[in-house]
Design an enzyme around this catalytic site. Structure first.
Site, PDB file in Angstrom:
ATOM      1  N   ASP A 136      -0.443   3.069   1.491  1.00  0.00           N
ATOM      2  CA  ASP A 136       0.388   2.274   1.289  1.00  0.00           C
ATOM      3  C   ASP A 136      -0.304   0.520   1.615  1.00  0.00           C
ATOM      4  O   ASP A 136      -0.052  -0.516   1.073  1.00  0.00           O
ATOM      5  CB  ASP A 136       1.620   2.713   2.334  1.00  0.00           C
ATOM      6  CG  ASP A 136       2.848   0.897   1.616  1.00  0.00           C
ATOM      7  OD1 ASP A 136       2.911   0.532   1.218  1.00  0.00           O
ATOM      8  OD2 ASP A 136       3.525   1.694   3.142  1.00  0.00           O
ATOM      9  N   ASP A 165     -11.235   3.226   8.520  1.00  0.00           N
ATOM     10  CA  ASP A 165     -10.795   1.548   9.314  1.00  0.00           C
ATOM     11  C   ASP A 165     -12.294   0.724   7.790  1.00  0.00           C
ATOM     12  O   ASP A 165     -12.196  -0.276   7.707  1.00  0.00           O
ATOM     13  CB  ASP A 165     -10.788   1.558  10.024  1.00  0.00           C
ATOM     14  CG  ASP A 165     -11.716   2.858  10.709  1.00  0.00           C
ATOM     15  OD1 ASP A 165     -11.900   3.600   9.478  1.00  0.00           O
ATOM     16  OD2 ASP A 165     -11.959   2.441  11.949  1.00  0.00           O
ATOM     17  N   TYR A 175       5.466   9.612   6.079  1.00  0.00           N
ATOM     18  CA  TYR A 175       5.930   8.751   5.587  1.00  0.00           C
ATOM     19  C   TYR A 175       7.303  10.290   5.296  1.00  0.00           C
ATOM     20  O   TYR A 175       8.514  10.066   5.046  1.00  0.00           O
ATOM     21  CB  TYR A 175       5.983   8.777   3.904  1.00  0.00           C
ATOM     22  CG  TYR A 175       5.146   7.191   4.337  1.00  0.00           C
ATOM     23  CD1 TYR A 175       4.590   6.966   5.876  1.00  0.00           C
ATOM     24  CD2 TYR A 175       5.272   5.910   3.628  1.00  0.00           C
ATOM     25  CE1 TYR A 175       4.028   5.528   5.847  1.00  0.00           C
ATOM     26  CE2 TYR A 175       4.625   4.896   3.793  1.00  0.00           C
ATOM     27  CZ  TYR A 175       3.447   4.926   4.953  1.00  0.00           C
ATOM     28  OH  TYR A 175       2.936   3.408   5.036  1.00  0.00           O
ATOM     29  N   LYS A 231      -9.738   9.985   8.300  1.00  0.00           N
ATOM     30  CA  LYS A 231      -9.720   9.060   9.148  1.00  0.00           C
ATOM     31  C   LYS A 231      -9.659  10.339  10.173  1.00  0.00           C
ATOM     32  O   LYS A 231      -9.471  10.837  11.054  1.00  0.00           O
ATOM     33  CB  LYS A 231      -8.029   8.764  10.091  1.00  0.00           C
ATOM     34  CG  LYS A 231      -8.763   8.020  11.052  1.00  0.00           C
ATOM     35  CD  LYS A 231      -9.708   6.777  10.752  1.00  0.00           C
ATOM     36  CE  LYS A 231      -9.628   6.006  12.323  1.00  0.00           C
ATOM     37  NZ  LYS A 231     -10.544   5.104  12.881  1.00  0.00           N
ATOM     38  N   ASP A 263      -2.115  -3.082  -0.134  1.00  0.00           N
ATOM     39  CA  ASP A 263      -1.400  -4.027  -0.350  1.00  0.00           C
ATOM     40  C   ASP A 263      -2.397  -5.244   0.250  1.00  0.00           C
ATOM     41  O   ASP A 263      -2.495  -6.398  -0.396  1.00  0.00           O
ATOM     42  CB  ASP A 263      -0.171  -4.455   0.911  1.00  0.00           C
ATOM     43  CG  ASP A 263       0.724  -4.001   0.278  1.00  0.00           C
ATOM     44  OD1 ASP A 263       1.518  -3.704  -0.777  1.00  0.00           O
ATOM     45  OD2 ASP A 263       1.794  -5.162   1.210  1.00  0.00           O
TER      46      ASP A 263
HETATM   47  P1  NAD Z   1       6.791  -7.717  -0.073  1.00  0.00           P
HETATM   48  O1  NAD Z   1       5.753  -7.182  -1.253  1.00  0.00           O
HETATM   49  O2  NAD Z   1       8.015  -8.020  -0.783  1.00  0.00           O
HETATM   50  O3  NAD Z   1       6.193  -9.074  -0.184  1.00  0.00           O
HETATM   51  C1  NAD Z   1       4.905  -9.777   1.282  1.00  0.00           C
HETATM   52  C2  NAD Z   1       4.616 -11.338  -0.335  1.00  0.00           C
HETATM   53  O4  NAD Z   1       3.958 -10.990  -1.256  1.00  0.00           O
HETATM   54  C3  NAD Z   1       5.372 -12.248   0.130  1.00  0.00           C
HETATM   55  O5  NAD Z   1       5.509 -13.577   0.606  1.00  0.00           O
HETATM   56  C4  NAD Z   1       6.556 -12.532  -1.481  1.00  0.00           C
HETATM   57  O6  NAD Z   1       6.777 -13.360  -1.710  1.00  0.00           O
HETATM   58  C5  NAD Z   1       4.563 -12.032  -1.980  1.00  0.00           C
HETATM   59  N1  NAD Z   1       5.243 -11.201  -2.907  1.00  0.00           N
HETATM   60  C6  NAD Z   1       5.400  -9.630  -3.454  1.00  0.00           C
HETATM   61  N2  NAD Z   1       5.660  -9.674  -4.239  1.00  0.00           N
HETATM   62  C7  NAD Z   1       5.465 -11.045  -5.759  1.00  0.00           C
HETATM   63  C8  NAD Z   1       5.320 -11.674  -6.736  1.00  0.00           C
HETATM   64  N3  NAD Z   1       6.128 -10.118  -7.736  1.00  0.00           N
HETATM   65  N4  NAD Z   1       5.658 -11.928  -6.915  1.00  0.00           N
HETATM   66  C9  NAD Z   1       4.925 -13.393  -6.523  1.00  0.00           C
HETATM   67  N5  NAD Z   1       5.164 -13.386  -5.470  1.00  0.00           N
HETATM   68  C10 NAD Z   1       4.619 -11.910  -4.499  1.00  0.00           C
HETATM   69  O7  NAD Z   1       6.878  -7.864   1.543  1.00  0.00           O
HETATM   70  P2  NAD Z   1       7.968  -7.653   2.386  1.00  0.00           P
HETATM   71  O8  NAD Z   1       7.913  -9.151   2.786  1.00  0.00           O
HETATM   72  O9  NAD Z   1       7.067  -7.479   3.342  1.00  0.00           O
HETATM   73  O10 NAD Z   1       9.420  -6.898   2.343  1.00  0.00           O
HETATM   74  C11 NAD Z   1      10.347  -7.223   1.698  1.00  0.00           C
HETATM   75  C12 NAD Z   1      10.944  -6.436   1.655  1.00  0.00           C
HETATM   76  O11 NAD Z   1      11.014  -5.087   0.372  1.00  0.00           O
HETATM   77  C13 NAD Z   1      11.577  -4.974   2.358  1.00  0.00           C
HETATM   78  O12 NAD Z   1      12.839  -4.220   2.045  1.00  0.00           O
HETATM   79  C14 NAD Z   1      10.731  -4.100   2.370  1.00  0.00           C
HETATM   80  O13 NAD Z   1      10.855  -2.798   2.875  1.00  0.00           O
HETATM   81  C15 NAD Z   1      10.822  -3.960   0.604  1.00  0.00           C
HETATM   82  N6  NAD Z   1       9.617  -3.167   0.306  1.00  0.00           N
HETATM   83  C16 NAD Z   1       9.605  -2.362  -1.292  1.00  0.00           C
HETATM   84  C17 NAD Z   1       8.816  -2.054  -1.564  1.00  0.00           C
HETATM   85  C18 NAD Z   1       9.258  -0.528  -3.253  1.00  0.00           C
HETATM   86  O14 NAD Z   1      10.515  -0.985  -3.335  1.00  0.00           O
HETATM   87  N7  NAD Z   1       8.685  -0.185  -3.495  1.00  0.00           N
HETATM   88  C19 NAD Z   1       7.374  -1.658  -1.614  1.00  0.00           C
HETATM   89  C20 NAD Z   1       6.830  -2.307  -0.267  1.00  0.00           C
HETATM   90  C21 NAD Z   1       8.338  -3.297  -0.039  1.00  0.00           C
END
Ligand code: NAD
Length: 368
Positions: free
Chosen positions: A252, A228, A146, A196, A256
């Site tokens: 990361d 993995d 990153y 890895k 998740d």
């Molecule tokens: P996301 O983590 O925002 O969401 C993934 C899934 O999890 C979605 O279905 C969402 O509704 C659910 N979710 C996440 N947090 C939740 C909560 N608190 N309560 C209920 N449901 C929740 O991932 P994405 O959709 O791939 O990314 C959306 C945006 O966020 C992108 O622009 C990405 O780049 C960004 N992002 C930012 C960070 C950060 O600020 N550190 C981290 C990861 C992704």
């Protein structure tokens, strides 16, 4: 009385909604303790880009520089909306990575916790969850792919190409290992080292440094696991993990996945710690799919407040109260929409109601 300055960066998508609930808790903690918090809000992420042309504007930098701790909501836009921002100004490249680099917050702690009583939220079978899941993922946060050099272009054959480099220095690996071994020493003394090394030379150096650091912690049992395989075991045997340490991108992705085994990323807070500065943020993104509907789970953001109390303000007992209050709301039979399907026999509550219930529970707890 201790006075602390906290920068509040609500961010994008569900960020403002879940940050509002976290701020309620900070205000209550202030009322209940001999402490005062000076909260200063600032723009960060896509909202900052649209307002100022910069995702991490100068004014926000100054507020963060002056703060004792930073509470950061998730940032980012949907895949399509992101195209409205030039690549290098998009929230992660324009704000998040620069913040991590500026404050050298190299150690990211991501608790993955689901007590037995809340096993019904997990997609895993009850027998897999057993007595409950209690893991901390320690993710290296300022190195690796990153942060390495990046290049995009067109080669002599007219083919578009991209180059990204995965770089680590010995010092970078040692500092995160020390954090992981320290944490492991204070817990079950079992450390899973995720790597890895069968493919990546970066993992060969990673493992060499790990072995050197391990000599200073003879009580900690190290278990080496390929990343993995770790992904599989997280689903099949999550209770065998206690502390897991890994490089930036592995952390990361696996964290998740860890949110998935709990039932939602909404249960995933985190602390990003450097030697001089720390910031606290949910592990998830801005969830544009559910923004503005009062259905986001604020646990991740309130949990980030609890981690701030523990790590930045030495308020361990009050932090325990915050965790207990949040889990107590779920244990009372309530659920946010991400954790249960309609008809699951729980009382569904929204973002604001969850925050209010945590406030109600915490305010009834004995003061520390
Ligand atoms: P996301 O983590 O925002 O969401 C993934 C899934 O999890 C979605 O279905 C969402 O509704 C659910 N979710 C996440 N947090 C939740 C909560 N608190 N309560 C209920 N449901 C929740 O991932 P994405 O959709 O791939 O990314 C959306 C945006 O966020 C992108 O622009 C990405 O780049 C960004 N992002 C930012 C960070 C950060 O600020 N550190 C981290 C990861 C992704």
């Amino acid at each position: 009385m201790k006075n602390y300055k906290i920068a509040i960066l609500a961010g994008d998508g569900i960020g403002p909604e879940i940050t509002a609930e976290a701020v309620k808790i900070l205000k209550l903690v202030e009322e209940r303790n001999d402490v005062s918090f000076e909260l200063t809000e600032a723009l960060f992420g896509a909202c900052a880009y649209f307002a100022t042309g910069d995702a991490f504007p100068k004014e926000t930098i100054e507020i963060c520089d002056a703060a004792d701790a930073i509470l950061k909501g998730p940032i980012g836009l949907s895949h399509e909306e992101s195209k409205n921002i030039p690549i290098d100004k998009q929230p992660e490249r324009g704000a998040l990575l620069p913040m991590r680099r500026r404050y050298n917050t190299y150690a990211n702690f991501r608790p993955v916790s689901l007590p037995k009583e809340l096993a019904h939220f997990s997609p895993l079978k009850a027998e897999i969850i057993g007595e409950g899941i209690d893991i901390v993922i320690v993710r290296e946060l300022v190195g690796g792919l990153y942060f390495g050099k990046k290049e995009m272009g067109v080669d002599e054959n007219g083919q578009r190409y991209v180059k990204e480099t995965l770089e680590y220095t010995e010092a970078q690996i040692r500092q995160i290992m020390l954090k992981a071994f320290e944490l492991s020493s204070s817990r079950k003394k079992v450390l899973h080292n995720i790597h890895k090394s069968n493919v990546l030379k970066s993992s060969v150096l990673w493992n060499e440094i790990m072995e050197e650091v391990a000599k200073g912690y003879p009580d900690v049992k190290v278990i080496n696991l390929l990343v993995d395989a770790a992904a599989t075991y997280l689903c099949l045997k999550p209770t065998e993990f206690d502390v897991m340490v890994m490089e930036n991108m592995f952390g990361d992705i696996l964290s998740d996945q860890a949110g998935g085994i709990l039932g939602s990323l909404g249960l995933m807070p985190s602390a990003c710690i450097g030697d001089d500065k720390a910031y606290y943020e949910p592990s998830h993104g801005s969830a544009p799919d559910i923004a503005g509907k009062n259905i986001a789970n604020p646990y991740s953001m309130i949990g980030s407040v609890a981690m701030m109390l523990e790590n930045s303000f030495d308020m361990q007992e009050e932090a325990k109260n915050v965790w207990a209050a949040m889990q107590g709301v779920f244990a009372d039979g309530f659920s946010t929409a991400d954790l249960s399907k309609p008809g699951a026999g729980v009382n569904m509550i929204g973002t604001v109601e969850f925050g209010d219930k945590v406030v109600e529970k915490l305010s009834k707890m004995p003061r520390v």
